[in-house]
Design a protein around this motif. Structure first.
Motif, short mmCIF file in Angstrom:
data_model
loop_
_atom_site.label_atom_id
_atom_site.label_comp_id
_atom_site.label_asym_id
_atom_site.label_seq_id
_atom_site.Cartn_x
_atom_site.Cartn_y
_atom_site.Cartn_z
N UNK A 101 -42.21 30.03 -10.44
CA UNK A 101 -41.05 31.01 -9.88
C UNK A 101 -39.87 30.99 -10.53
N UNK A 102 -39.34 31.93 -11.05
CA UNK A 102 -37.80 31.89 -11.70
C UNK A 102 -36.95 31.51 -10.58
N UNK A 103 -35.98 30.79 -10.85
CA UNK A 103 -34.67 30.38 -10.02
C UNK A 103 -33.72 31.57 -9.55
N UNK A 104 -33.72 32.57 -10.68
CA UNK A 104 -33.02 33.84 -10.44
C UNK A 104 -33.36 34.56 -8.90
N UNK A 136 -32.65 22.34 -9.99
CA UNK A 136 -32.54 23.13 -9.06
C UNK A 136 -31.00 22.97 -8.28
N UNK A 137 -30.78 21.79 -8.02
CA UNK A 137 -29.50 21.56 -7.18
C UNK A 137 -28.33 22.27 -8.21
N UNK A 138 -28.47 21.99 -9.21
CA UNK A 138 -27.17 22.50 -10.19
C UNK A 138 -27.13 23.94 -10.22
N UNK A 139 -28.27 24.77 -10.48
CA UNK A 139 -28.39 26.15 -10.14
C UNK A 139 -27.67 26.73 -9.11
N UNK A 140 -28.34 26.00 -7.86
CA UNK A 140 -27.82 26.49 -6.52
C UNK A 140 -26.30 26.29 -6.48
N UNK A 141 -25.60 25.10 -6.84
CA UNK A 141 -24.23 25.01 -6.65
C UNK A 141 -23.56 25.88 -7.67
N UNK A 142 -24.04 26.15 -8.80
CA UNK A 142 -23.36 27.05 -9.75
C UNK A 142 -23.31 28.56 -9.21
N UNK A 143 -24.27 28.71 -8.44
CA UNK A 143 -24.14 30.15 -7.95
C UNK A 143 -23.74 30.41 -6.43
N UNK A 144 -23.14 29.26 -6.29
CA UNK A 144 -22.50 29.16 -4.78
C UNK A 144 -23.33 29.12 -3.42
N UNK A 145 -24.54 28.34 -3.82
CA UNK A 145 -25.44 28.20 -2.72
C UNK A 145 -25.12 26.73 -2.28
N UNK A 156 -23.75 15.52 -10.23
CA UNK A 156 -23.53 16.34 -9.22
C UNK A 156 -22.15 16.37 -8.59
N UNK A 157 -21.64 15.10 -8.17
CA UNK A 157 -20.48 14.95 -7.62
C UNK A 157 -19.10 15.74 -8.63
N UNK A 158 -19.38 15.33 -9.73
CA UNK A 158 -18.58 16.12 -10.52
C UNK A 158 -18.58 17.76 -10.73
N UNK A 159 -19.78 18.10 -10.55
CA UNK A 159 -20.06 19.47 -10.53
C UNK A 159 -19.41 20.20 -9.20
N UNK A 160 -19.50 19.39 -8.18
CA UNK A 160 -19.09 19.83 -6.85
C UNK A 160 -17.58 19.82 -6.58
N UNK A 161 -16.93 19.10 -7.71
CA UNK A 161 -15.47 18.85 -7.58
C UNK A 161 -14.74 20.43 -7.97
N UNK A 162 -15.62 21.08 -8.67
CA UNK A 162 -14.82 22.33 -9.28
C UNK A 162 -15.30 23.57 -8.20
N UNK A 163 -16.33 23.24 -7.11
CA UNK A 163 -16.66 24.07 -6.20
C UNK A 163 -16.39 23.67 -4.87
N UNK A 164 -15.06 23.20 -4.52
CA UNK A 164 -15.03 22.73 -3.14
C UNK A 164 -15.31 23.04 -2.06
#
Lengths: 256, 256, 256, 256
Positions: D40-43, D65-74, D91-99
């Motif tokens: 199934x598509x993540x969209x 999967x987790x990257x997609x979720x975080x990038x979409x504010x979930x 992942x920690x670095x990605x989360x740094x930009x969505x505090x």
């Protein structure tokens, strides 16, 4: 060279006191400077230079003993029962005027028992069901034990604070007593068996899992590590502390 | 080549029955020749050539089923409840006329549970104190469990026969229910905990020692080894046997 | 009025002996007529009129003590170690000429331990898996304990006699020692823990169920009920009996 | 009226995923808005309006999967293994930009198991002796279990930090393996028994007392309360949290 900590024992001829005298005598960092019985004068504590006084006497004597110690700048570690709300209030007010003095009053010095109770209370909010089984020798006159009742009260308080609903129980058809006594809603079962000393099990259950926290006390020696911990730590805890758990670090992991 | 033993299951669509069908199918020495539901005719047992009939039906049907089996020369292994004293008497009289046919009626097929009860009864005469703790899921409606009550009765009978005095108990000051229910004088404590299935502990205490016999039943699969043992053994036990323990060798050591 | 049974203790100054002297003195049906130490003459047994001699001495003395007792028509209950195959053969031959005299030699007088071992051996044939955990104080020098090793041997013998296959074990990837020691193929795990005395658990597992048989020995007092049972029963068991289980009734239920 | 929390499950056709779908569906405060399988598509997560994504997929898919979720504010709650140090750093670095976004990665969602490990580590500094017994079904290929090894490591770290000396052990004469495996100096014993699922006991001993912390996992359902706790709490824990214990309140008593 490290300086030894000068310690005095009050009630040194009692069973707990005699055990404490032995344990302090065997500890490399402590110096037993006085071991007093009922009729020995408290002034000896001063002349002996005690820094920490261990009170293992009787309810009638303990409040005066601790007052004497605090008024003479000594810390106190107390295992005697009989501390009413009024006595504790008096002691707190006395300690207010000597802010660096510490007093520990502990109804239970068995580290394992204190930890078991704390863990059970902590875990109780995370499980649907919780029950207590306490097991003692058959010469015990009360049921449930004081420790089991206190554990049940702490568990009930935690669950209530966390909004945990009552444990599920479909029992409709029962023999009197089968489901145990209720202490603040927590079932407590008391077993009396020749050969046992003092044992307690807290059972916590959730979907597909069980957590069991059990403490076995085999003899009086189990109180000594807690007494020694109290002696060594009391100067770092100014004011009044009730319960040995106030001196324990109850969370694993890195410390600041 | 060994001949397979032809076995039929009655009540094959029930939960226990389905499990039995699976277990018999998987046993290399057994041949499942019939698996009948409620509306299937009993004559099928004859045409299928069953030598052993396993009855896992309902109280209303079991007596007729077993009668049919015995009258047609088949042995029977019965896990259904509802066998009253009258029904047992009828069956015994029927078996009197077919002396080589065996019937096993067992209220409990879990080997571990049957052994635990037998061991507890055997040990009970040698200890001052004995108590039972049974633990079940919280959807159970009765307390104590039937197994615990039966165990207590057997223990009490053994102690009485051996002249063992009452267990010591100095309890004077107690909360209602703390010391459990009494079944023939034996304290029984019932715990109900989410996550559990069916568990029982018999605690026996004497001076300086404790013996604990615990059985855990985690799921229905625990009945199958006992059912298979019954199927394989029933032809060697002509007449009526009530209770799986009649088929177990309860004493270790060399056999004649 | 019931006549008291006159009993003598050899090795009365040792720890076990002193405990036996106390227990016999406290038993209403026994009369302690002699309590001898190492240097006391055995003739005292005769002049004191002992009917049963309890030997709790040392390996070097026990064979002569028992010979003296048997030659003077006294029964003997022996808790001393050191009985080799040769010594046992000599004793059997001696007993051949005094057919009414009984001797019990028991390596273990704790009733609970003897029962636990017998039950474990009996149950072992009915389960796929069996393992032993023994737990002792950390000053013990051998691992596993002698009792655990004997239990494992008996279990293995029962399983072998009954044709039970090896317990299943898929372990492929393991740290050295994780799966315990093997005694006749049975895994035995030895725990050493401050605070413990002597404890043993036999775990038996089958599909969906577990049977656990645990014995806790908390102190030396646990041997006394077995010693008293030996004293009271030895006259009913002429000849040599090795092991207290020979005096126990290991099967519950009606007796002829 | 309280608003329901919209939750999506990835890996919904797996065994854990199916169980999660059931549990979320049964929770009154949660709204299952998507249950996706491998293809199934993540969209769909976006169109369904998920606020929290539960990832129970496979090591190869979880990081994307987790990257997609975080990038979409979930927020994300992750039970999949395979998170290397590098992936965690990304992942920690990605989360740094969505505090305000939270991610929980938990190797173990059984609350009882997580609590048992934390309690054991906390208690380990207060006892002379500590050993671990883990018990599993006989189809397990590794010994000791991963949980037991982690528990031993945490215990060893606590004891080392607190300066606790090695546990006493006088064993001189032993069969290979009797004293278990050593993990960072802590003895670990692995039992394999038909009928069991996953169980662990930590035994702690001091003079005259024993503390036992036991966890039994009977089936997969035991993970669901932890998953639900994660879903409900993740928005209050921005950033990355590894281990469910980061969401638990591990100390009883009044909270600020």
């Amino acid at each position: 060279m490290t300086e030894l900590l000068p310690v005095a024992v009050l009630g040194a001829r009692g069973r707990m006191g005699a055990e404490a005298v032995r344990s302090i005598g065997a500890a490399a960092d402590l110096d037993l400077v006085a071991a007093l019985g009922r009729s020995d004068p408290l002034d000896t504590l001063v002349s002996a230079g005690a820094a920490v006084v261990v009170d293992l006497t009787v309810p009638d004597a303990t409040a005066d003993n601790v007052r004497f110690a605090v008024e003479h700048g000594m810390h106190a570690v107390v295992g005697t029962t009989g501390w009413t709300v009024e006595r504790l209030a008096d002691l707190r007010s006395l300690l207010g005027s000597t802010p660096s003095t510490g007093v520990l009053i502990a109804p239970n010095f068995a580290l394992g028992s204190v930890l078991a109770t704390a863990f059970a209370a902590t875990a109780a909010r995370y499980f649907e069901s919780v029950e207590i089984i306490e097991l003692h020798h058959p010469d015990k006159v009360d049921a449930p034990s004081g420790t089991a009742a206190r554990t049940a009260q702490l568990i009930a308080a935690e669950r209530s604070a966390a909004g945990v609903p009552d444990a599920p129980d479909a029992t409709r058809d029962q023999l009197d007593g089968a489901r145990g006594a209720r202490v603040d809603g927590v079932p407590v079962h008391s077993v009396r068996l020749r050969g046992l000393t003092a044992h307690q099990e807290v059972l916590l259950g959730g979907p597909g899992e069980q957590l069991t926290i059990r403490h076995d006390s085999f003899d009086r020696a189990s109180f000594m590590p807690g007494v020694l911990l109290g002696i060594r730590s009391v100067s770092h805890h100014p004011g009044l502390t009730v319960g040995l758990d106030g001196y324990l670090d109850l969370q694993a992991g890195p410390r600041p």
